[in-house]
Design an enzyme around this catalytic site. Structure first.
Site, PDB file in Angstrom:
ATOM      1  CG  ASP A   1       3.197  16.161   3.122  1.00  0.00           C
ATOM      2  OD1 ASP A   1       2.291  15.332   3.345  1.00  0.00           O
ATOM      3  OD2 ASP A   1       3.386  16.650   1.991  1.00  0.00           O
TER       4      ASP A   1
ATOM      5  CB  CYS B   1     -19.419  -1.815   8.451  1.00  0.00           C
ATOM      6  SG  CYS B   1     -20.306  -0.422   7.726  1.00  0.00           S
TER       7      CYS B   1
END
Length: 252
Positions: free
Chosen positions: A139, A46
């Site tokens: 959108d 990570c």
């Protein structure tokens, strides 16, 4: 497991982050967005991923993409972890991190978005989040999702390439073929009619007979397009209606 499908409106969730509480849609504004999750803070894979994402932040910003990460630890842990990430990058000037990290310590958002990895668990037996990537358009609809297991780090150069493809195909009637990179050949979508193609590609047409069209004995099933329009480079494209094979060159 709950999740979200391509074309769905992405949930306008509220979350605590390293920059304070946010509502996701308001955070994005009119920009594109990338949400990428991580199994746990202070873990080696990570750390390398967020370090790479931080290095590429300016590239995503050029494309009007807002980045936000998620892990199942607290905001306080995220802030401490950020120091390790920047240290890994040997970056002593970029502080704080160039994008926020969501605290999902109760795993509520991970469950909502279907991000839990059933095979990877913490010391208490609780599932960790997988390495998910969600690309959200202006959108607020999901444009792309990629799911990696906790044991496999992501390729952020590939994610950047995918964003280039998504943004190009959102505005041009083209699709990108395998291994495409900006400036290389793209495909004219098979649903484009001759009339539409005349308007979009006024430089005219050439014909290229592909094998499936020759077998059918109809040159009308094959169309090649050479484009010179604003924002487009010279290119040659082939449209085989029977095989849905098309290609054209476009400037990246």
């Amino acid at each position: 497991m709950p999740g979200i499908l391509l074309g769905d409106v992405f949930p306008n969730f509220e979350a605590d982050t390293t920059i304070g509480k946010i509502k996701f849609h308001e955070f994005l504004g009119n920009s594109w967005g990338i949400l990428f999750s991580h199994p746990r803070d202070f873990t080696p894979v990570c750390t390398t991923e967020l370090a790479r994402a931080a290095k590429l932040h300016d590239e995503f910003k050029k494309r009007d993409v807002k980045m936000i990460a998620l892990s199942i630890d607290s905001v306080e842990d995220h802030r401490k972890w950020s120091e390790d990430i920047l240290s890994f990058n040997q970056d002593k000037t970029c502080c704080p991190m160039p994008f926020p990290i969501i605290a999902d310590d109760k795993r509520e958002l991970s469950v909502l978005l279907g991000m839990l990895d059933p095979d990877e668990r913490d010391k208490d037996g609780m599932p960790l989040t997988a390495r998910c990537v969600f690309v959200v358009g202006p959108d607020k609809r999901l444009k792309l999702s990629i799911l990696y297991p906790a044991t496999t780090g992501r390729n952020f150069d590939e994610i950047l390439r995918v964003v280039d493809s998504l943004q190009l195909t959102a505005t041009k009637k083209v699709a990108t073929p395998v291994d495409w990179k900006p400036g290389q050949e793209v495909m004219v979508i098979p649903s484009l009619s001759d009339e539409e193609a005349n308007k979009l590609f006024p430089a005219g047409y050439q014909q290229e007979a592909l094998s499936s069209a020759l077998a059918l004995g109809s040159e009308e099933q094959v169309r090649a397009v050479v484009m010179r329009a604003q924002g487009l480079a010279w290119g040659l494209g082939y449209h085989n209606y029977s095989a849905d094979v098309t290609a054209a060159r476009i400037a990246g």
